[in-house]
Design an enzyme around this catalytic site. Structure first.
Site, mmCIF file in Angstrom:
data_model
loop_
_atom_site.group_PDB
_atom_site.id
_atom_site.type_symbol
_atom_site.label_atom_id
_atom_site.label_comp_id
_atom_site.label_asym_id
_atom_site.label_seq_id
_atom_site.Cartn_x
_atom_site.Cartn_y
_atom_site.Cartn_z
ATOM 1 N N ARG A 143 -12.724 0.643 8.821
ATOM 2 C CA ARG A 143 -12.005 -0.633 7.570
ATOM 3 C C ARG A 143 -12.985 -1.332 7.755
ATOM 4 N NH1 ARG A 143 -6.265 -0.217 8.164
ATOM 5 N NH2 ARG A 143 -5.547 0.460 10.220
ATOM 6 N N LYS A 179 -2.091 6.545 0.653
ATOM 7 C CA LYS A 179 -3.096 7.798 0.919
ATOM 8 C C LYS A 179 -2.470 8.601 1.745
ATOM 9 C CE LYS A 179 -5.739 3.679 3.897
ATOM 10 N NZ LYS A 179 -4.775 3.002 3.445
#
Ligand SMILES: [Zn+2]
Length: 214
Positions: free
Chosen positions: A88, A13
């Protein structure tokens, strides 16, 4: 173009985030960079974050979120931004959503780069790093010209502890426990886009382009 990148560590990513940033002229923002900048400039938020770090404590979600929100309201984010590595966890995503909502904003694209764990473990196992200069090679995708020898400086190539199967598996476990729930979170919000990260880097990017240009 308000984008966050989802996907397991090693899914690629970061590479895609860099390509998006270059093509669409939006900044690629990581929390590490934000911390360093605020501490260097001695901002109030930076000082607060430093206090936690000095004590060996994790910086609380609200403070991280304040730092991120402060960063994404700078002039260079006028056309948008790509957040990489934040949020996250679900509490962090909630905090970010709440802070954006205060300005009538939201994350428009949560791009999930999907790669099965087995592929990630295999990919990482093939990585070799130069002990002397840090250059990275891959036995299959980017082999050095001479076996076990760095193309750049001639140094010896090693499998870093970070790339060892045991370490990779541990990181994947943390990802599945803490970060993967974000996929559902953004699906419910209607901003989730999934791409098949097992494909060639450029093919993955083409998929992302078609999402962003739809
Ligand atoms: Zn080297």
């Amino acid at each position: 173009m308000k984008i966050i990148m989802l996907g397991a560590p090693g899914a690629g990513k970061g590479t895609q985030a860099k390509k998006i940033a270059a093509k669409y002229h939006v900044p690629h923002i990581s929390t590490g960079d934000i911390f360093r900048a605020n501490i260097k400039e001695g901002t109030e938020l930076g000082k607060k974050a430093q206090e936690y770090m000095d004590q060996g404590l994790l910086v609380p979600d609200e403070l991280v979120c304040d730092l991120v929100v402060d960063r994404i309201h700078k002039d260079d984010c006028e056309n948008g931004f790509i957040l990489d590595g934040f949020p996250r966890t679900i509490p962090q995503a909630d905090a970010l959503d709440g802070a954006l909502a205060q300005n009538g904003e939201k994350i428009e694209y949560a791009i999930d780069v999907e790669v099965p764990d087995e592929n990630i473990i295999k990919r990482m196992a093939g990585r070799r790093s130069c002990k002397d200069c840090g250059a990275i090679f891959h036995l299959v995708y980017n082999p050095p010209k001479k076996e076990n020898c760095c193309d750049v400086c001639g140094g010896p190539l090693v499998l870093r502890d970070d790339d060892k199967e045991e370490t990779v598996k541990k990181r994947l476990d943390v990802y599945h426990e803490q970060t993967a729930p974000l996929i559902d979170h953004y699906k419910k919000a209607g901003s989730l886009y999934e791409v098949d990260g097992t494909q060639d880097i450029n093919v993955v990017f083409e998929e992302i382009e078609s999402i962003l240009e739809a």
